[in-house]
Motif scaffolding. Structure first.
Motif, PDB file in Angstrom:
ATOM      1  N   ILE A   1     -35.758   6.097 -13.311  1.00  0.00           N
ATOM      2  CA  ILE A   1     -36.388   7.331 -13.787  1.00  0.00           C
ATOM      3  C   ILE A   1     -37.663   7.023 -14.566  1.00  0.00           C
ATOM      4  O   ILE A   1     -38.659   7.741 -14.463  1.00  0.00           O
ATOM      5  CB  ILE A   1     -35.377   8.156 -14.611  1.00  0.00           C
ATOM      6  N   ALA A   2     -37.669   5.891 -15.278  1.00  0.00           N
ATOM      7  CA  ALA A   2     -38.853   5.501 -16.066  1.00  0.00           C
ATOM      8  C   ALA A   2     -40.106   5.334 -15.197  1.00  0.00           C
ATOM      9  O   ALA A   2     -41.229   5.436 -15.696  1.00  0.00           O
ATOM     10  CB  ALA A   2     -38.573   4.201 -16.821  1.00  0.00           C
ATOM     11  N   LYS A   3     -39.913   5.109 -13.921  1.00  0.00           N
ATOM     12  CA  LYS A   3     -41.069   4.921 -13.017  1.00  0.00           C
ATOM     13  C   LYS A   3     -41.905   6.197 -12.881  1.00  0.00           C
ATOM     14  O   LYS A   3     -43.033   6.161 -12.405  1.00  0.00           O
ATOM     15  CB  LYS A   3     -40.593   4.471 -11.631  1.00  0.00           C
ATOM     16  N   GLN A   4     -41.351   7.334 -13.318  1.00  0.00           N
ATOM     17  CA  GLN A   4     -42.094   8.605 -13.245  1.00  0.00           C
ATOM     18  C   GLN A   4     -42.741   8.946 -14.598  1.00  0.00           C
ATOM     19  O   GLN A   4     -43.071  10.102 -14.868  1.00  0.00           O
ATOM     20  CB  GLN A   4     -41.162   9.732 -12.831  1.00  0.00           C
ATOM     21  N   GLU A   5     -42.922   7.933 -15.428  1.00  0.00           N
ATOM     22  CA  GLU A   5     -43.532   8.102 -16.758  1.00  0.00           C
ATOM     23  C   GLU A   5     -42.766   9.097 -17.632  1.00  0.00           C
ATOM     24  O   GLU A   5     -43.328   9.963 -18.289  1.00  0.00           O
ATOM     25  CB  GLU A   5     -45.020   8.479 -16.648  1.00  0.00           C
ATOM     26  N   GLY A   6     -41.442   8.973 -17.606  1.00  0.00           N
ATOM     27  CA  GLY A   6     -40.587   9.779 -18.481  1.00  0.00           C
ATOM     28  C   GLY A   6     -39.282   9.042 -18.670  1.00  0.00           C
ATOM     29  O   GLY A   6     -38.897   8.238 -17.824  1.00  0.00           O
ATOM     30  N   LEU A   7     -38.598   9.305 -19.800  1.00  0.00           N
ATOM     31  CA  LEU A   7     -37.337   8.602 -19.996  1.00  0.00           C
ATOM     32  C   LEU A   7     -36.304   9.557 -20.603  1.00  0.00           C
ATOM     33  O   LEU A   7     -36.211  10.707 -20.191  1.00  0.00           O
ATOM     34  CB  LEU A   7     -37.549   7.337 -20.842  1.00  0.00           C
ATOM     35  N   LEU A   8     -35.573   9.099 -21.591  1.00  0.00           N
ATOM     36  CA  LEU A   8     -34.410   9.854 -22.077  1.00  0.00           C
ATOM     37  C   LEU A   8     -34.789  11.120 -22.835  1.00  0.00           C
ATOM     38  O   LEU A   8     -34.180  12.174 -22.650  1.00  0.00           O
ATOM     39  CB  LEU A   8     -33.548   8.934 -22.945  1.00  0.00           C
ATOM     40  N   ARG A   9     -35.804  11.046 -23.700  1.00  0.00           N
ATOM     41  CA  ARG A   9     -36.193  12.275 -24.416  1.00  0.00           C
ATOM     42  C   ARG A   9     -36.761  13.295 -23.438  1.00  0.00           C
ATOM     43  O   ARG A   9     -36.516  14.494 -23.565  1.00  0.00           O
ATOM     44  CB  ARG A   9     -37.209  11.967 -25.524  1.00  0.00           C
TER      45      ARG A   9
ATOM     46  N   GLU B   1     -32.369   2.789 -23.152  1.00  0.00           N
ATOM     47  CA  GLU B   1     -32.329   2.080 -21.873  1.00  0.00           C
ATOM     48  C   GLU B   1     -31.775   0.676 -22.109  1.00  0.00           C
ATOM     49  O   GLU B   1     -32.137   0.010 -23.068  1.00  0.00           O
ATOM     50  CB  GLU B   1     -33.752   2.002 -21.287  1.00  0.00           C
ATOM     51  N   GLN B   2     -30.909   0.233 -21.222  1.00  0.00           N
ATOM     52  CA  GLN B   2     -30.190  -1.033 -21.432  1.00  0.00           C
ATOM     53  C   GLN B   2     -31.116  -2.262 -21.481  1.00  0.00           C
ATOM     54  O   GLN B   2     -30.768  -3.290 -22.067  1.00  0.00           O
ATOM     55  CB  GLN B   2     -29.132  -1.217 -20.341  1.00  0.00           C
ATOM     56  N   ASN B   3     -32.304  -2.158 -20.876  1.00  0.00           N
ATOM     57  CA  ASN B   3     -33.219  -3.308 -20.844  1.00  0.00           C
ATOM     58  C   ASN B   3     -34.151  -3.396 -22.049  1.00  0.00           C
ATOM     59  O   ASN B   3     -34.951  -4.326 -22.128  1.00  0.00           O
ATOM     60  CB  ASN B   3     -34.072  -3.270 -19.568  1.00  0.00           C
ATOM     61  N   PHE B   4     -34.071  -2.436 -22.965  1.00  0.00           N
ATOM     62  CA  PHE B   4     -34.965  -2.466 -24.135  1.00  0.00           C
ATOM     63  C   PHE B   4     -34.406  -3.424 -25.199  1.00  0.00           C
ATOM     64  O   PHE B   4     -34.074  -3.037 -26.315  1.00  0.00           O
ATOM     65  CB  PHE B   4     -35.118  -1.053 -24.732  1.00  0.00           C
TER      66      PHE B   4
ATOM     67  N   MET C   1     -44.564   0.204 -24.314  1.00  0.00           N
ATOM     68  CA  MET C   1     -44.977   1.611 -24.186  1.00  0.00           C
ATOM     69  C   MET C   1     -44.934   2.028 -22.709  1.00  0.00           C
ATOM     70  O   MET C   1     -44.407   3.079 -22.357  1.00  0.00           O
ATOM     71  CB  MET C   1     -46.394   1.793 -24.754  1.00  0.00           C
ATOM     72  N   TYR C   2     -45.465   1.162 -21.856  1.00  0.00           N
ATOM     73  CA  TYR C   2     -45.471   1.396 -20.405  1.00  0.00           C
ATOM     74  C   TYR C   2     -44.044   1.594 -19.883  1.00  0.00           C
ATOM     75  O   TYR C   2     -43.787   2.433 -19.029  1.00  0.00           O
ATOM     76  CB  TYR C   2     -46.152   0.214 -19.714  1.00  0.00           C
ATOM     77  N   ASN C   3     -43.099   0.837 -20.453  1.00  0.00           N
ATOM     78  CA  ASN C   3     -41.694   0.956 -20.041  1.00  0.00           C
ATOM     79  C   ASN C   3     -40.946   2.067 -20.779  1.00  0.00           C
ATOM     80  O   ASN C   3     -39.744   2.225 -20.613  1.00  0.00           O
ATOM     81  CB  ASN C   3     -40.972  -0.383 -20.237  1.00  0.00           C
ATOM     82  N   MET C   4     -41.662   2.807 -21.631  1.00  0.00           N
ATOM     83  CA  MET C   4     -41.162   4.010 -22.301  1.00  0.00           C
ATOM     84  C   MET C   4     -40.180   3.719 -23.443  1.00  0.00           C
ATOM     85  O   MET C   4     -39.246   4.481 -23.685  1.00  0.00           O
ATOM     86  CB  MET C   4     -40.489   4.967 -21.296  1.00  0.00           C
ATOM     87  N   ASN C   5     -40.404   2.618 -24.180  1.00  0.00           N
ATOM     88  CA  ASN C   5     -39.479   2.278 -25.270  1.00  0.00           C
ATOM     89  C   ASN C   5     -39.405   3.318 -26.378  1.00  0.00           C
ATOM     90  O   ASN C   5     -38.406   3.376 -27.090  1.00  0.00           O
ATOM     91  CB  ASN C   5     -39.867   0.932 -25.890  1.00  0.00           C
ATOM     92  N   SER C   6     -40.460   4.124 -26.540  1.00  0.00           N
ATOM     93  CA  SER C   6     -40.404   5.137 -27.609  1.00  0.00           C
ATOM     94  C   SER C   6     -39.646   6.383 -27.169  1.00  0.00           C
ATOM     95  O   SER C   6     -39.406   7.284 -27.964  1.00  0.00           O
ATOM     96  CB  SER C   6     -41.816   5.527 -28.059  1.00  0.00           C
ATOM     97  N   ASN C   7     -39.255   6.424 -25.893  1.00  0.00           N
ATOM     98  CA  ASN C   7     -38.682   7.645 -25.346  1.00  0.00           C
ATOM     99  C   ASN C   7     -37.159   7.592 -25.248  1.00  0.00           C
ATOM    100  O   ASN C   7     -36.569   7.972 -24.246  1.00  0.00           O
ATOM    101  CB  ASN C   7     -39.307   7.922 -23.973  1.00  0.00           C
ATOM    102  N   ILE C   8     -36.527   7.104 -26.322  1.00  0.00           N
ATOM    103  CA  ILE C   8     -35.066   7.134 -26.385  1.00  0.00           C
ATOM    104  C   ILE C   8     -34.633   8.521 -26.880  1.00  0.00           C
ATOM    105  O   ILE C   8     -35.475   9.404 -27.044  1.00  0.00           O
ATOM    106  CB  ILE C   8     -34.533   5.991 -27.273  1.00  0.00           C
ATOM    107  N   PHE C   9     -33.361   8.740 -27.118  1.00  0.00           N
ATOM    108  CA  PHE C   9     -32.898  10.076 -27.480  1.00  0.00           C
ATOM    109  C   PHE C   9     -31.801   9.993 -28.536  1.00  0.00           C
ATOM    110  O   PHE C   9     -30.847   9.216 -28.394  1.00  0.00           O
ATOM    111  CB  PHE C   9     -32.371  10.799 -26.231  1.00  0.00           C
ATOM    112  N   SER C  10     -31.936  10.782 -29.588  1.00  0.00           N
ATOM    113  CA  SER C  10     -30.964  10.759 -30.693  1.00  0.00           C
ATOM    114  C   SER C  10     -29.867  11.797 -30.500  1.00  0.00           C
ATOM    115  O   SER C  10     -30.150  12.982 -30.288  1.00  0.00           O
ATOM    116  CB  SER C  10     -31.682  11.034 -32.019  1.00  0.00           C
TER     117      SER C  10
END
Length: 305
Positions: free
Chosen positions: A287-295, A262-265, A244-253
Motif C-alpha cells: 500500500i505504501a507504494k501509492q504514497e500513503g500508509l496507515l494514517r 509497518e513491520q519494516n520500520f 520519509m519516502y517509505n512513509m515512516n511518519s504515517n503510522i496510526f495511533s
C-alpha cells in the motif's frame, strides 16, 4: 447515532472508517497517477496488486478489532480505489467535514453514506468549492489544528498540492476557539523523495508529547523549528529522506501508548518501544507504494475525551 469526538491524534480510538482494497481496479496509466510515487511504481512494473493489498488492510482491521474499535468499511465500488479514507473527510470535535478532493475521487464519499447517515446532519459540513482540503493535511492537537498547505502561485501546477490557504481560513472560522497553525509543504510532481503529499507524510504527533518529523518536507525552516520547539528536541524522532519516502511518519495511533506501524520500520519501531509504546506491527509495504500508509487509510470518528 454516532456521537463524533476527535480532539487530537492519539486519544483512545473508539470508532474509525478503514478503507478497502477490494476491487481497487487495474493498474493506472502513468499519466493518470495522482502522485509521483505511484507513477514511479507503474513505470517500474511494481505497482501494488489487489491480491497483495487486501491482506495488508485486513491485518489492520484485525488489530483494530483486538482493541475493541468499531470499524466501518466503505461500500465496495467496482474497479475503484477506496484505500485512503483519510482523504475524503475528517472529524474535528463533533464535526464531520467533507473534503473537496480531486474530482476523479468524488464517488468515494458516496461509499460511506451508511456512516454519514448515522451522524447528526447539523454536524456534517460541506466546505465551499474554492476550499481545497484533504484529511492527510489536517491534524487536531488539543488547542491547535495543524494544517499542511501550499500557497505558491504555481499551486494549480501541482497535482500534489491538495490543501490551499482558503482551507486554513475556513477551518479557523469553523473553530474560532482553536489556533489553526499552517505549514508550507515541499511539493514535487516528479520526485517522491522531494514531495510531502500531505502533512502526515513528514510529521505526526504520537503519545501525549512526542512527534515524528522530516525536516525536508517543510518549505519554511522556521515552521519546522516551531514544531521542534513545541514538542522538544528530545521528544522528536527525525526521519531520513529514505524513511520519509517509505512513509515512516504515517503510522496510526490507537491510544496514547499503542500504535500500528509497518513491520519494516525497524529504526522507528525500536525507538517507539524504547519510549514505552506498544507497537502493533503489520505488513503495509505494498500500500505504501501509492504514497500513503496507515494514517492515510484510517478516518477516526470517535476518540475518548
Amino acid at each position: 447515532m454516532l456521537k463524533l469526538h476527535v480532539n487530537d491524534e492519539t486519544a483512545t480510538l473508539k470508532a474509525v472508517v478503514l478503507g478497502t482494497a477490494e476491487s481497487c481496479g487495474p493498474t493506472p496509466k502513468a499519466e493518470d497517477c495522482y502522485d509521483p510515487k505511484s507513477k514511479q511504481h507503474v513505470l517500474a512494473g511494481t505497482y501494488p496488486l489487489e491480491k497483495d493489498m487486501i491482506p495488508e488492510m485486513e491485518a489492520v482491521a484485525a488489530v483494530l478489532k483486538k482493541y475493541d474499535v468499531q470499524v466501518f468499511r466503505p461500500k465496495v465500488i467496482q474497479d475503484y480505489n477506496q484505500i485512503f479514507s483519510r482523504d475524503i473527510a475528517f472529524v474535528i470535535e463533533d464535526k464531520f467535514i467533507k473534503s473537496n478532493i480531486l474530482p476523479d475521487r468524488e464517488r468515494e464519499i458516496e461509499a460511506i453514506k451508511h456512516v454519514i447517515e448515522q451522524i447528526n446532519p447539523e454536524n456534517v459540513i460541506k466546505l465551499p468549492e474554492e476550499v481545497h482540503v484533504e484529511g492527510g493535511d489536517v491534524m487536531p492537537w488539543g488547542d491547535y489544528i495543524f494544517v499542511g498547505t501550499y500557497s505558491g502561485d504555481d499551486y494549480s501546477d501541482y497535482i500534489t498540492a491538495r490543501t490551499n490557504i482558503d482551507a486554513v481560513i475556513a477551518l479557523q472560522e469553523l473553530f474560532p476557539h482553536k489556533t489553526v497553525k499552517s505549514f508550507e509543504l515541499r511539493k514535487s510532481n516528479t520526485d517522491p523523495k522531494e514531495n510531502a503529499l500531505h502533512l502526515d507524510c513528514c510529521f505526526q504527533p504520537i503519545g501525549t508529547d512526542k512527534a515524528i518529523l522530516h525536516k525536508n518536507g517543510f518549505l519554511v525552516e522556521k515552521e519546522y523549528e516551531w514544531l521542534v520547539d513545541f514538542f522538544g528536541k528530545e521528544n522528536i524522532f527525525e526521519i531520513s529522506k529514505e524513511e520519509m519516502y517509505n512513509m515512516n511518519s504515517n503510522i496510526f495511533s490507537i491510544s496514547p501508548n499503542v500504535v500500528i506501524s509497518e513491520q519494516n520500520f525497524t529504526r522507528l519501531n525500536t525507538w517507539l518501544e524504547e519510549k514505552g509504546f506498544t507497537v502493533e506491527k503489520v505488513p503495509y509495504a505494498e500500500i505504501a507504494k501509492q504514497e500513503g500508509l496507515l494514517r492515510c487509510s484510517t478516518m477516526p470518528l470517535i476518540r475518548e475525551k
